[in-house]
Design a protein around this motif. Structure first.
Motif, mmCIF file in Angstrom:
data_model
loop_
_atom_site.group_PDB
_atom_site.id
_atom_site.type_symbol
_atom_site.label_atom_id
_atom_site.label_comp_id
_atom_site.label_asym_id
_atom_site.label_seq_id
_atom_site.Cartn_x
_atom_site.Cartn_y
_atom_site.Cartn_z
ATOM 1 N N ASN A 53 0.880 -1.165 0.000
ATOM 2 C CA ASN A 53 0.000 0.000 0.000
ATOM 3 C C ASN A 53 0.916 1.212 0.000
ATOM 4 O OD1 ASN A 53 -1.524 2.250 0.632
ATOM 5 N ND2 ASN A 53 -2.781 1.234 2.179
ATOM 6 N N ASP A 54 1.081 1.842 -1.161
ATOM 7 C CA ASP A 54 2.001 2.969 -1.281
ATOM 8 C C ASP A 54 1.286 4.320 -1.215
ATOM 9 O OD1 ASP A 54 0.738 2.913 -3.703
ATOM 10 O OD2 ASP A 54 2.543 2.546 -4.900
ATOM 11 N N LYS A 55 0.043 4.299 -0.704
ATOM 12 C CA LYS A 55 -0.728 5.534 -0.513
ATOM 13 C C LYS A 55 -1.232 5.589 0.930
ATOM 14 C CE LYS A 55 -0.349 6.680 -4.859
ATOM 15 N NZ LYS A 55 0.480 7.837 -5.268
ATOM 16 N N PHE A 56 -0.324 5.381 1.848
ATOM 17 C CA PHE A 56 -0.660 5.312 3.271
ATOM 18 C C PHE A 56 -1.503 6.503 3.718
ATOM 19 C CE2 PHE A 56 -0.187 5.626 7.769
ATOM 20 C CZ PHE A 56 0.197 4.395 8.274
ATOM 21 N N LEU A 57 -1.083 7.702 3.337
ATOM 22 C CA LEU A 57 -1.755 8.909 3.818
ATOM 23 C C LEU A 57 -3.181 9.056 3.287
ATOM 24 C CD1 LEU A 57 1.137 11.530 3.714
ATOM 25 C CD2 LEU A 57 0.009 10.598 5.736
ATOM 26 N N SER A 58 -3.483 8.393 2.177
ATOM 27 C CA SER A 58 -4.822 8.509 1.597
ATOM 28 C C SER A 58 -5.899 7.948 2.526
ATOM 29 C CB SER A 58 -4.879 7.771 0.248
ATOM 30 O OG SER A 58 -4.016 8.380 -0.690
ATOM 31 N N GLY A 59 -5.539 6.936 3.308
ATOM 32 C CA GLY A 59 -6.517 6.353 4.217
ATOM 33 C C GLY A 59 -6.240 6.616 5.680
ATOM 34 N N ALA A 60 -5.198 7.386 5.974
ATOM 35 C CA ALA A 60 -4.774 7.593 7.357
ATOM 36 C C ALA A 60 -5.729 8.489 8.139
ATOM 37 C CB ALA A 60 -3.377 8.186 7.388
ATOM 38 N N GLU A 61 -5.868 8.179 9.428
ATOM 39 C CA GLU A 61 -6.602 9.025 10.369
ATOM 40 C C GLU A 61 -5.607 9.577 11.379
ATOM 41 O OE1 GLU A 61 -10.824 7.236 11.280
ATOM 42 O OE2 GLU A 61 -9.328 5.643 11.370
ATOM 43 N N PHE A 62 -5.867 10.783 11.854
ATOM 44 C CA PHE A 62 -4.980 11.423 12.806
ATOM 45 C C PHE A 62 -5.663 11.526 14.165
ATOM 46 C CE2 PHE A 62 -3.625 13.725 8.740
ATOM 47 C CZ PHE A 62 -2.722 12.710 8.433
ATOM 48 N N ILE A 63 -5.010 10.954 15.177
ATOM 49 C CA ILE A 63 -5.592 10.875 16.513
ATOM 50 C C ILE A 63 -5.010 11.951 17.419
ATOM 51 C CG2 ILE A 63 -5.879 9.374 18.532
ATOM 52 C CD1 ILE A 63 -5.728 6.996 16.649
ATOM 53 N N VAL A 64 -5.885 12.643 18.150
ATOM 54 C CA VAL A 64 -5.553 13.713 19.110
ATOM 55 C C VAL A 64 -4.573 14.719 18.507
ATOM 56 C CG1 VAL A 64 -6.149 12.372 21.141
ATOM 57 C CG2 VAL A 64 -3.828 12.236 20.289
ATOM 58 N N TYR A 329 3.492 -0.851 4.006
ATOM 59 C CA TYR A 329 2.595 0.306 4.011
ATOM 60 C C TYR A 329 3.464 1.562 4.066
ATOM 61 C CZ TYR A 329 -0.766 -3.316 5.327
ATOM 62 O OH TYR A 329 -1.536 -4.452 5.357
ATOM 63 N N HIS A 330 3.428 2.362 3.011
ATOM 64 C CA HIS A 330 4.294 3.542 2.976
ATOM 65 C C HIS A 330 3.679 4.605 2.080
ATOM 66 C CE1 HIS A 330 6.260 2.857 -1.103
ATOM 67 N NE2 HIS A 330 5.608 1.731 -0.915
ATOM 68 N N ASP A 331 4.340 5.765 2.058
ATOM 69 C CA ASP A 331 3.844 6.876 1.245
ATOM 70 C C ASP A 331 5.007 7.822 0.980
ATOM 71 O OD1 ASP A 331 2.505 9.427 0.430
ATOM 72 O OD2 ASP A 331 0.690 8.320 0.953
ATOM 73 N N GLN A 332 5.144 8.238 -0.282
ATOM 74 C CA GLN A 332 6.239 9.132 -0.657
ATOM 75 C C GLN A 332 6.203 10.431 0.137
ATOM 76 O OE1 GLN A 332 8.439 8.048 -2.985
ATOM 77 N NE2 GLN A 332 9.770 9.825 -2.696
ATOM 78 N N LYS A 333 5.010 10.871 0.545
ATOM 79 C CA LYS A 333 4.870 12.140 1.267
ATOM 80 C C LYS A 333 4.991 11.983 2.779
ATOM 81 C CE LYS A 333 1.743 13.930 -2.295
ATOM 82 N NZ LYS A 333 0.377 14.456 -2.569
ATOM 83 N N LEU A 334 5.217 10.764 3.231
ATOM 84 C CA LEU A 334 5.284 10.487 4.663
ATOM 85 C C LEU A 334 6.738 10.458 5.122
ATOM 86 C CD1 LEU A 334 3.351 9.738 7.021
ATOM 87 C CD2 LEU A 334 3.710 7.344 6.400
ATOM 88 N N SER A 335 6.997 10.956 6.332
ATOM 89 C CA SER A 335 8.359 10.914 6.874
ATOM 90 C C SER A 335 8.326 10.758 8.390
ATOM 91 C CB SER A 335 9.138 12.184 6.505
ATOM 92 O OG SER A 335 8.618 13.318 7.194
ATOM 93 N N HIS A 336 9.461 10.345 8.942
ATOM 94 C CA HIS A 336 9.683 10.294 10.387
ATOM 95 C C HIS A 336 8.774 9.310 11.134
ATOM 96 C CE1 HIS A 336 11.601 14.110 9.238
ATOM 97 N NE2 HIS A 336 12.356 13.969 10.308
ATOM 98 N N ILE A 337 8.272 8.272 10.465
ATOM 99 C CA ILE A 337 7.510 7.244 11.166
ATOM 100 C C ILE A 337 8.478 6.384 11.966
ATOM 101 C CG2 ILE A 337 6.117 5.151 10.866
ATOM 102 C CD1 ILE A 337 4.577 7.726 10.510
ATOM 103 N N THR A 338 8.245 6.263 13.256
ATOM 104 C CA THR A 338 9.208 5.588 14.130
ATOM 105 C C THR A 338 8.700 4.289 14.746
ATOM 106 O OG1 THR A 338 8.460 7.114 15.853
ATOM 107 C CG2 THR A 338 10.524 7.650 14.735
ATOM 108 N N THR A 339 7.384 4.096 14.764
ATOM 109 C CA THR A 339 6.808 2.898 15.363
ATOM 110 C C THR A 339 5.539 2.490 14.622
ATOM 111 O OG1 THR A 339 7.553 3.619 17.559
ATOM 112 C CG2 THR A 339 5.965 1.836 17.497
ATOM 113 N N GLY A 340 5.366 1.187 14.463
ATOM 114 C CA GLY A 340 4.127 0.658 13.925
ATOM 115 C C GLY A 340 3.614 -0.450 14.824
ATOM 116 N N VAL A 341 2.436 -0.276 15.382
ATOM 117 C CA VAL A 341 1.842 -1.258 16.298
ATOM 118 C C VAL A 341 0.470 -1.654 15.775
ATOM 119 C CG1 VAL A 341 1.030 -1.691 18.640
ATOM 120 C CG2 VAL A 341 3.086 -0.320 18.285
ATOM 121 N N LYS A 342 0.244 -2.939 15.597
ATOM 122 C CA LYS A 342 -1.049 -3.415 15.141
ATOM 123 C C LYS A 342 -1.950 -3.668 16.346
ATOM 124 C CE LYS A 342 -3.285 -6.943 12.237
ATOM 125 N NZ LYS A 342 -4.202 -7.504 13.254
ATOM 126 N N ILE A 343 -3.102 -2.998 16.369
ATOM 127 C CA ILE A 343 -4.096 -3.156 17.423
ATOM 128 C C ILE A 343 -5.421 -3.453 16.742
ATOM 129 C CG2 ILE A 343 -5.218 -2.109 19.418
ATOM 130 C CD1 ILE A 343 -2.870 -0.144 19.581
#
Length: 372
Positions: A53-64, A329-343
């Motif tokens: 999935n190379d369009k991560f930000l297209s479906g991303a939600e932002f929490i708090v 899961y990535h996106d050309q416009k995304l940067s500085h992702i440091t952790t991925g946790v599946k919940i």
């Protein structure tokens, strides 16, 4: 004649002089980058999985949004349904996980007075924090007590306590990314290309800190295997994760040639590890890793306030227990992702840049076979 003289002076001061100054700065600067090993410079598609999935930000939600300051690592406490995360302002905060991002609630829980990075849960309900500035911390009594467990090994103080994992017998395994550079100087460690990192253990019963491995290249994320026989740890500039067998201390490569530079690695309890990468491999990164003189120029620029780390195309790689890549899961416009946790069905991501946690619904926005 005056016009010719003016032109000559203009040419000297605005072209020749800056070049001469740059050469002088380069020669006088003591920063001495090393050549990277040949295997770290190999780039292939071996670690690219079939599902992407190379369009991560297209479906991303932002929490708090706006309530978290660079939430680097995140850990999920199943019993309470809370996410714990460490922020750049020293706060370990708790976020209530809900289906609706608009109903999420943030609590300022404990301020370590440092920079909390890695977070894990102890076997007696403690929260273990790898604080980049303080060392390895134990927070107990629902936040009422913070105890320093260890901040040095073999007479060498930690400079960048990074990630931590807890075994079933209570022993803590953690990394000191660099004994030479602090978190604010981390880019210099990577640019220098020398092994200042260590993998260590701390036994709460004996209070002994042991160095398990030394001479690691920016030792970063660490995760305990589900069978408790080994650890998986990441070396960021080498683009690899390795196994460390607890009995015997044997080391072997888990996955290498990653499509990005690994940070934290998390086991999801369902047969998969999730490796977060703050940046993908760009042409600039390739050239810098190959040629030490470019890294020296970058470091000199950084000393004068120029940001040296160009990060883009960040993401999270899912691999199986043998290190075989499954989904990316990535996106050309995304940067500085440091952790991925599946919940549940969601992938939650921490960041060194954002003021929120990023969430992706894996069922609604799945990685798909790009080779069809």
């Amino acid at each position: 004649m005056p016009a010719v003289l003016f032109s000559s002076r203009f040419l000297f001061f605005f072209t020749t002089l800056p070049i001469l100054v740059s050469i002088a700065l380069y020669r006088l600067d003591t920063f001495d980058p090393a050549h990277h090993t040949a295997d770290s410079l190999v780039y292939s598609n071996a670690s690219i999985p079939p599902l992407i999935n190379d369009k991560f930000l297209s479906g991303a939600e932002f929490i708090v949004v706006g309530l978290l300051s660079s939430p680097e690592d995140i850990a999920y406490h199943k019993d309470s349904g809370l996410i714990y995360t460490g922020c750049v302002d020293g706060w370990v905060k708790r976020v209530k996980v809900t289906e609706s991002v608009n109903e999420s609630v943030v609590e300022d829980w404990v301020n370590t007075g440092g920079r909390p990075l890695g977070i894990a849960f102890g076997i007696h309900g403690e929260v273990i924090v790898a604080d980049a500035n303080k060392g390895l911390l134990n927070i107990s009594g629902d936040g009422k007590k913070t105890e320093l467990l260890t901040d040095e090994a073999e007479g060498v103080r930690f400079k960048l306590t990074d990630a931590v994992a807890v075994s079933d017998n209570g022993v803590l395994y953690f990394t000191d990314a660099s004994y030479k550079y602090s978190l604010h100087q981390f880019s210099f460690d990577i640019l220098e290309g020398k092994p200042h990192g260590r993998l260590m253990s701390f036994d709460p019963t004996t209070r002994v800190t042991r160095v398990l491995l030394r001479d690691l290249y920016f030792a970063n994320g660490v995760s305990m295997s589900p069978d408790q026989t080994h650890l998986i740890f990441c070396e960021t500039p080498m683009r690899r994760c390795s196994k460390y067998y607890i009995n015997g201390g044997r080391v072997e490569v888990f996955i290498h040639g990653l499509p990005g530079y690994p940070d934290n690695i998390r086991y999801d309890g369902d047969g998969h590890y999730w490796i977060a990468m703050p940046s993908g491999v760009t042409t600039l990164w390739k050239l810098s890793m190959k040629y030490p003189f470019l890294r020296k120029i970058t470091a000199i620029a950084a000393k004068y306030g120029y940001e040296p780390m160009f990060m883009e195309d960040a993401g999270v790689l899912q691999v199986d227990l043998d290190g075989n890549p499954i989904a990316y899961y990535h996106d050309q416009k995304l940067s500085h992702i440091t952790t991925g946790v599946k919940i549940g069905n969601y992938l939650y991501c921490g960041s060194l840049l954002q003021s929120h946690i990023i969430r992706l619904d894996l069922l609604k926005y799945p990685a798909q076979n790009k080779k069809i």
